[in-house]
Design an enzyme around this catalytic site. Structure first.
Site, PDB file in Angstrom:
ATOM      1  N   ASN A   1       0.802  -1.218   0.000  1.00 27.19           N
ATOM      2  CA  ASN A   1       0.000   0.000   0.000  1.00 27.19           C
ATOM      3  C   ASN A   1       0.837   1.271   0.000  1.00 27.19           C
ATOM      4  O   ASN A   1       0.381   2.302  -0.456  1.00 27.19           O
ATOM      5  CB  ASN A   1      -0.948   0.013   1.197  1.00 27.19           C
ATOM      6  CG  ASN A   1      -0.275  -0.354   2.488  1.00 27.19           C
ATOM      7  OD1 ASN A   1       0.376  -1.403   2.582  1.00 27.19           O
ATOM      8  ND2 ASN A   1      -0.389   0.482   3.485  1.00 27.19           N
TER       9      ASN A   1
ATOM     10  N   SER B   1     -10.986  -4.807   0.148  1.00 29.32           N
ATOM     11  CA  SER B   1     -11.700  -3.760   0.878  1.00 29.32           C
ATOM     12  C   SER B   1     -12.340  -2.819  -0.130  1.00 29.32           C
ATOM     13  O   SER B   1     -11.657  -2.223  -0.966  1.00 29.32           O
ATOM     14  CB  SER B   1     -10.724  -2.996   1.776  1.00 29.32           C
ATOM     15  OG  SER B   1     -11.411  -1.999   2.485  1.00 29.32           O
TER      16      SER B   1
ATOM     17  N   HIS C   1     -13.623   0.158  -0.168  1.00 24.68           N
ATOM     18  CA  HIS C   1     -13.374   1.603  -0.294  1.00 24.68           C
ATOM     19  C   HIS C   1     -12.058   1.910  -1.011  1.00 24.68           C
ATOM     20  O   HIS C   1     -11.747   3.072  -1.236  1.00 24.68           O
ATOM     21  CB  HIS C   1     -13.441   2.301   1.063  1.00 24.68           C
ATOM     22  CG  HIS C   1     -12.262   2.067   1.963  1.00 24.68           C
ATOM     23  ND1 HIS C   1     -11.246   2.977   2.114  1.00 24.68           N
ATOM     24  CD2 HIS C   1     -11.942   1.020   2.754  1.00 24.68           C
ATOM     25  CE1 HIS C   1     -10.364   2.501   2.977  1.00 24.68           C
ATOM     26  NE2 HIS C   1     -10.757   1.322   3.385  1.00 24.68           N
TER      27      HIS C   1
ATOM     28  N   THR D   1     -25.537  -9.150  11.326  1.00 25.73           N
ATOM     29  CA  THR D   1     -26.482  -8.777  10.279  1.00 25.73           C
ATOM     30  C   THR D   1     -25.724  -8.221   9.084  1.00 25.73           C
ATOM     31  O   THR D   1     -24.871  -7.355   9.227  1.00 25.73           O
ATOM     32  CB  THR D   1     -27.481  -7.735  10.817  1.00 25.73           C
ATOM     33  OG1 THR D   1     -28.176  -8.312  11.919  1.00 25.73           O
ATOM     34  CG2 THR D   1     -28.477  -7.332   9.745  1.00 25.73           C
TER      35      THR D   1
ATOM     36  N   CYS E   1      -3.198   4.987   7.347  1.00 28.60           N
ATOM     37  CA  CYS E   1      -3.711   4.288   8.513  1.00 28.60           C
ATOM     38  C   CYS E   1      -2.803   4.462   9.712  1.00 28.60           C
ATOM     39  O   CYS E   1      -3.193   4.168  10.821  1.00 28.60           O
ATOM     40  CB  CYS E   1      -3.832   2.802   8.232  1.00 28.60           C
ATOM     41  SG  CYS E   1      -5.022   2.509   6.964  1.00 28.60           S
TER      42      CYS E   1
END
Ligand SMILES: Cc1ncc(COP(=O)(O)O)c(C=O)c1O
Ligand SMILES: Cc1ncc(COP(=O)(O)O)c(C=O)c1O
Lengths: 162, 395, 395, 162
Positions: free
Chosen positions: C152, C205, C207, C243, C331
């Protein structure tokens, strides 16, 4: 979740009811598991002339009960014996995987009803009257042999085929 | 099918239009990663900070005590695992109840496999845990106590404040006990002030109070021993790694604020409909039983067993008539076992299979209740007529 | 500030309008819980099923091998923990690289605390893992190997297929090894066919490819030993409780399909801009160094160190000029340590502090690159003029 | 992330540069941590007549350097000695918690510059010339005493006050 065919049989079940003077009665399922099927057959010349069912259970249990009555009505006993739970599910356009094992017992009930009929021919009496009221425990133990519930007591979610 | 009457708010709720409106800018405009330094990211950071402040206000706690998660299940996993792991040196015994949501129960079972010991407290016929029984279960090794605030199936409210008193008394004796409560079903119905309840950890899930699915809160009282459950980046002050779900976090906080503001009126509304529905079912259908506590229950929960019928077959008929309800917990409908909650309350399995839950929401009306009461007796009668167990020839 | 030029697509991306459009019905209309039986819920169930089919097509796998998660971090946690725990009887050794994302690294560190052993493979100056070195690290106890597909920070692509061959050869000797790859940065740039790569588990992921934040994928090859990470309800075939985040799952699948469809053209576009940017910086600014592999790198990644300046001070100046970029991993910007990736590649800490990453996206243009190249030299010069380390009175 | 005041001092730093014949030089930080501050003071009659800084570092490091020069310029040495890093942060309207420990060293550099000045008065020479070029290691070791970097090498995120 359910196919249109399942829904059709669930909402418009064929052959619901009981036969007072049934030649054979078959029971499958167990109310402890949420499903209890009872099938009544009238036999003439080795052919299933009439068939009725009573079912306590989920959509799949009611639909498979209804479906199997259509599948075996008018069939010879030998033909009816070859009906399988899988064939019933297929005739309904399939069942959700989670329902395949527990709520798909209608063919078992047919086989039991035929066994009952064949066992009785030497002169035995139907055990139907044992099933009275809400006495569930008595009810499910009322068949000639204790129905094979136990393999249904512990459910596992099957590996689905994609 | 025409009108759809939704009576399954305990399973999930629609997102409130104001909540969706608050979320919208963060998908395509203010889409920055809150961890970055530039402006578009700082807008996202600010949104998350404000959401944290709002959430903290709703819970009466500090913003730094709020951890945003991916939902109630993650909050429960993080709470039970996080505290149990952090305290493992000093203790390895968890106390919970047998009517918890599977998010707690299955997590406890997985910790048992890792060598921890778990006591699953029994409940009375109304689904309530006994405080004395809980105190009696505390041993020298007890580290975590997890008791839900209100049950998702039967709506029974647990004596959380009393349990917190017990925990406090042990703590004063120098014991290191952590008290977690799954309040996923309580939001919108009960006060959520963590200090009034006296809990150390509390779980919430946005989609149960008109917020988005996939976002929850773990309240973590300052100083509570906690080993992070999800590891990686340093988000959420190193307590929950992963890029923040900015739109959903904004949505959660907006929904929680709305839920708290309208809590009294919404509860009153639900409670009135609930009581009408309970009365109506009891007076119109025989051989039914209300599950859960008669009064100490969530204002929106109605749960009945209908003898001689199976729950799903009622649901399908209700759905056909345009009513959405649930049989047992929606989360476990992929399993065919009868509700563990009803079994723990002492219902026989064959009866537990006949349970149906109606959970009311802000959009439900008196007309909805009337309509339901007009069709439910017929559905039950039809299914009972088909059931082999109702054939009572003479007696 | 006028125009905003976003060059931090590796940190996050805006949601594509078509993706948002696909998500919208599931917030307020088709809001049902997919586990329920009634119609509004079955619409949600169908949407999740279709999303799973789409995702499986993108990965060349079976729908049943797709698990939807709350993001890349959860996918990494679930993969590494899930396989390591499942294999714990037979093995307790994990091999990973020293340039993985913290979602893998910190998870490995947390497993070390639980008694597992971890080898963090070194990398060469370009950030690449040596396949021989990896093979040499395999012991009798090795159970899990986790190597990212593309880094990344510096964009370096790892020899995943070659590593898979090694794993396969050990498996043929009867060893029970699981190979996971974090492909969070690879989506949209590299082929994601799990069989071509030969991986057992893969993390994505949403996004990072114009999908929503807070949703990811864990690909889990049929038959791979796996202990569920998040426990509770029986969603995702008992492999991930909670859920389902229906709108986001729909968004992820829509975004992934778009990303795969436009992969070639988008990569070409990025690659051209990337190469112009690299050339431009190298020719305009002295004492800079391109980080990462010169050719074997993500088409959209540009990462430089600028000696004698600190990354954040460049970023703030860029932001002031309307350009969003990143220093190291977004991050970890809450931490002040220099990038662990650059350190692992052998850069001295004082140099690593001067790193800046530009990660390009579909919206970037030649004009953006020109503009950046027009202002960056001035920013670096201004900061260097302020720096005590550039005062070289005579020499 | 940063206050307007921090951004103002970052983009328009006051008193940037060096003083060739400085009376005192103070260094704080460590390029290994990403921050290195160097402060030059001119002293007359125990008053800081002029002050300049050079800083390699993040926004907070540059802004605090700039801020502290404004705070102590024209002050007596005794007054300047009472300046703290916390006071600098406060004067800037606060700093993000993560920046409080590492990038907020400007007051330290002032104290070191004063020490340097006071230590030199008996006749010592400025060590300024040791800081040459990119030799970071040499650079940071060049002060009278090794600056106290080490406590800054391992950062922890502090408990934030709400
Ligand atoms: C009491 C309770 N706890 C936990 C959960 C899990 O929440 P979620 O579905 O958001 O993961 C639910 C709902 O499903 C619940 O009712
Ligand atoms: C390589 C890599 N792995 C994992 C992640 C974590 O993904 P997420 O932020 O969605 O949790 C990221 C991005 O932050 C990443 O770049």
């Amino acid at each position: 979740m359910y196919s249109d065919k399942v829904m059709d049989h669930f909402f418009n079940p064929r052959n619901v009811g009981m036969i007072q003077e049934a030649d054979g009665v078959g029971i499958a399922g167990n109310p402890v598991c949420g499903d209890l099927l009872k099938l009544f057959i009238k036999v003439k010349d080795d052919v299933i002339e009439d068939i009725k069912f009573q079912t306590l259970g989920c959509g799949a249990a009611i639909a498979t009960s209804s479906m199997v009555t259509e599948m075996v009505k008018g069939k010879t006993l030998e033909e009816a014996k070859t009906v399988t739970n899988a064939a019933v599910a297929q005739a309904l356009g399939g069942l959700p995987p989670v329902k395949m094992h527990c709520s798909n017992l209608a063919a078992d009930a047919v086989h039991k009803a035929i066994e009952d009929y064949e066992g009785k021919r030497p002169g035995k009496k139907s055990r139907e009257s044992l099933f009275k009221g809400e006495a569930a425990e008595a009810g499910v133990r009322g068949g000639r042999e204790a129905p094979a519930y136990d393999e249904h007591l512990h459910h596992e979610i099957p590996e689905e085929e994609d | 099918m025409g009108k759809m009457i939704y009576m399954d708010h305990a399973a999930t709720t629609p997102v409130h239009p104001k909540v969706l409106e608050a979320m919208m800018p963060y998908f395509t405009e203010k889409y920055g990663n809150p961890s970055s330094v530039y402006s578009v990211a700082q807008e996202a950071r600010k949104a998350v900070d404000e959401a944290r402040d709002k959430t903290a206000r709703a819970l009466g706690c500090r913003p730094s005590e709020i951890i945003f998660t991916s939902g109630g299940t993650e909050s429960d996993n993080a709470a039970v695992r996080g505290a149990a792991l952090a305290l493992r040196q000093g203790g390895d015994h968890i106390i919970t109840s047998s009517v918890e949501h599977h998010a707690v129960l299955h997590t406890c079972q997985s910790l048992e496999k890792q060598g921890l010991e778990v006591t699953y407290l029994p409940v009375d016929r109304y689904g309530q845990v006994g405080v004395d029984e809980l105190e009696g279960a505390i041993t020298d090794r007890t580290s975590v106590i997890s008791i839900m605030m209100a049950n998702n199936e039967v709506g029974t409210i647990q004596p959380i404040a009393e349990i917190a008193e017990v925990v406090k008394s042990y703590r004063q004796k120098g014991r290191n006990l952590v008290f977690h409560s799954d309040a996923v079903q309580a939001a919108g119905a009960l006060d959520l002030d963590v200090n009034k309840w006296g809990v150390d950890m509390l779980s919430l899930s946005a989609h149960k109070f008109y917020g988005p699915k996939g976002t929850g809160v773990l309240y973590l009282r300052r100083g509570t021993p906690f080993t992070p459950y999800q590891t990686g980046g340093s988000q959420e002050r190193n307590r929950r790694a992963g890029t923040e779900n900015v739109p959903n976090i904004v949505g959660l906080a907006t929904a929680l604020e709305l839920a708290q503001t309208h809590r009294e009126s919404a509860s009153q509304h639900s409670r009135r409909l609930r009581d009408r529905l309970i009365e109506g079912i009891l007076s119109r259908i025989e051989r039914v039983q209300l599950n859960g506590h008669p009064t100490n229950r969530l204002p929106n929960n109605v749960n009945f067993v209908f003898e001689f019928v199976e729950g799903e077959s009622i649901l399908l008929n209700l759905d056909f008539a345009g009513i959405a309800a649930s049989s047992g917990s929606a989360c476990t409908s992929a399993s065919l076992d009868p509700s563990h909650v009803l079994l723990a309350m002492g219902l026989p399995a064959e009866v537990a299979h006949g349970s149906v839950r109606f959970s009311l929401g802000t959009a439900n009306t008196d007309d909805d209740v009337d309509y339901l009461l007009s069709i439910l007796p017929g559905i039950v009668a039809k299914l009972r007529a088909m059931s082999p167990l109702t054939q009572t020839p003479t007696s």
